[in-house]
Design a protein around this motif. Structure first.
Motif, PDB file in Angstrom:
ATOM      1  N   TRP A   1      24.349  54.738  43.918  1.00 33.93           N
ATOM      2  CA  TRP A   1      23.267  54.636  44.897  1.00 33.93           C
ATOM      3  C   TRP A   1      23.736  53.776  46.060  1.00 33.93           C
ATOM      4  O   TRP A   1      24.191  52.647  45.862  1.00 33.93           O
ATOM      5  CB  TRP A   1      22.041  53.982  44.252  1.00 33.93           C
ATOM      6  CG  TRP A   1      21.234  54.910  43.421  1.00 33.93           C
ATOM      7  CD1 TRP A   1      21.345  55.116  42.072  1.00 33.93           C
ATOM      8  CD2 TRP A   1      20.191  55.765  43.879  1.00 33.93           C
ATOM      9  NE1 TRP A   1      20.427  56.050  41.677  1.00 33.93           N
ATOM     10  CE2 TRP A   1      19.705  56.469  42.758  1.00 33.93           C
ATOM     11  CE3 TRP A   1      19.623  56.005  45.124  1.00 33.93           C
ATOM     12  CZ2 TRP A   1      18.674  57.389  42.852  1.00 33.93           C
ATOM     13  CZ3 TRP A   1      18.593  56.925  45.217  1.00 33.93           C
ATOM     14  CH2 TRP A   1      18.140  57.601  44.086  1.00 33.93           C
ATOM     15  N   PRO A   2      23.629  54.292  47.300  1.00 36.02           N
ATOM     16  CA  PRO A   2      23.974  53.461  48.460  1.00 36.02           C
ATOM     17  C   PRO A   2      22.909  52.392  48.681  1.00 36.02           C
ATOM     18  O   PRO A   2      21.727  52.603  48.398  1.00 36.02           O
ATOM     19  CB  PRO A   2      24.014  54.445  49.621  1.00 36.02           C
ATOM     20  CG  PRO A   2      23.289  55.658  49.164  1.00 36.02           C
ATOM     21  CD  PRO A   2      23.270  55.649  47.668  1.00 36.02           C
ATOM     22  N   LYS A   3      23.335  51.252  49.211  1.00 36.55           N
ATOM     23  CA  LYS A   3      22.403  50.135  49.443  1.00 36.55           C
ATOM     24  C   LYS A   3      21.218  50.554  50.311  1.00 36.55           C
ATOM     25  O   LYS A   3      20.120  50.037  50.158  1.00 36.55           O
ATOM     26  CB  LYS A   3      23.132  48.967  50.107  1.00 36.55           C
ATOM     27  CG  LYS A   3      24.032  48.207  49.177  1.00 36.55           C
ATOM     28  CD  LYS A   3      24.657  47.045  49.895  1.00 36.55           C
ATOM     29  CE  LYS A   3      24.185  45.791  49.211  1.00 36.55           C
ATOM     30  NZ  LYS A   3      24.781  44.576  49.744  1.00 36.55           N
ATOM     31  N   THR A   4      21.444  51.498  51.194  1.00 35.82           N
ATOM     32  CA  THR A   4      20.371  51.944  52.097  1.00 35.82           C
ATOM     33  C   THR A   4      19.272  52.708  51.361  1.00 35.82           C
ATOM     34  O   THR A   4      18.220  52.968  51.935  1.00 35.82           O
ATOM     35  CB  THR A   4      20.941  52.842  53.208  1.00 35.82           C
ATOM     36  OG1 THR A   4      21.600  53.965  52.610  1.00 35.82           O
ATOM     37  CG2 THR A   4      21.904  52.076  54.100  1.00 35.82           C
ATOM     38  N   LYS A   5      19.496  53.044  50.104  1.00 36.85           N
ATOM     39  CA  LYS A   5      18.522  53.810  49.316  1.00 36.85           C
ATOM     40  C   LYS A   5      17.904  52.991  48.183  1.00 36.85           C
ATOM     41  O   LYS A   5      17.227  53.535  47.318  1.00 36.85           O
ATOM     42  CB  LYS A   5      19.190  55.051  48.699  1.00 36.85           C
ATOM     43  CG  LYS A   5      19.853  55.968  49.696  1.00 36.85           C
ATOM     44  CD  LYS A   5      18.840  56.810  50.410  1.00 36.85           C
ATOM     45  CE  LYS A   5      19.544  57.833  51.281  1.00 36.85           C
ATOM     46  NZ  LYS A   5      18.627  58.647  52.016  1.00 36.85           N
ATOM     47  N   PHE A   6      18.114  51.686  48.161  1.00 39.05           N
ATOM     48  CA  PHE A   6      17.635  50.853  47.056  1.00 39.05           C
ATOM     49  C   PHE A   6      16.117  50.754  46.958  1.00 39.05           C
ATOM     50  O   PHE A   6      15.592  50.256  45.979  1.00 39.05           O
ATOM     51  CB  PHE A   6      18.241  49.450  47.129  1.00 39.05           C
ATOM     52  CG  PHE A   6      19.652  49.339  46.602  1.00 39.05           C
ATOM     53  CD1 PHE A   6      20.450  50.449  46.391  1.00 39.05           C
ATOM     54  CD2 PHE A   6      20.185  48.100  46.315  1.00 39.05           C
ATOM     55  CE1 PHE A   6      21.746  50.343  45.917  1.00 39.05           C
ATOM     56  CE2 PHE A   6      21.471  47.964  45.823  1.00 39.05           C
ATOM     57  CZ  PHE A   6      22.259  49.088  45.627  1.00 39.05           C
TER      58      PHE A   6
END
Length: 108
Positions: free
Chosen positions: A56-61
């Motif tokens: 999971w990319p940080k932008t989708k947390f």
């Protein structure tokens, strides 16, 4: 009441424990970013899928990607990472050892 989410992998009980991790605290399932499918662990994912895990990319947390198998509540990754290894809804303890695998599931 809605039906429970489908969890894939080698599940051993209704609280999402699997053949790989099955202590009383192993009640978290993760929706994998790569396939948007819930599994109890990366080993279950790897045994079932023919694609590599994508973190999971940080932008989708803020997306909902964590399931407490004890109460069936879902949480964002940020909520999960900030919880003190306890479900924010039912207060069931989660396995602290899962933190050792965060690098597999989530961008640092």
């Amino acid at each position: 009441m809605s039906s429970p989410l489908k969890i894939f992998g080698q599940i051993v009980d209704e609280e999402t424990r699997c053949v790989h991790y099955h202590t009383s605290k192993d009640v978290v399932a993760i929706k994998f970013y790569c396939c948007r499918t819930y599994y109890p662990c990366y080993k279950c994912h790897d045994e079932t899928c023919e694609h590599p895990i994508r973190r999971w990319p940080k932008t989708k947390f803020e997306e909902t990607a964590i399931l407490c198998g004890h109460c069936q509540s879902q949480f964002s990754i940020n909520t999960y990472l900030s919880a003190p290894f306890t479900c924010p809804h039912c207060k069931h303890a989660w396995n602290e050892g899962c933190a050792l695998h965060y690098h597999i599931y989530f961008e640092a």
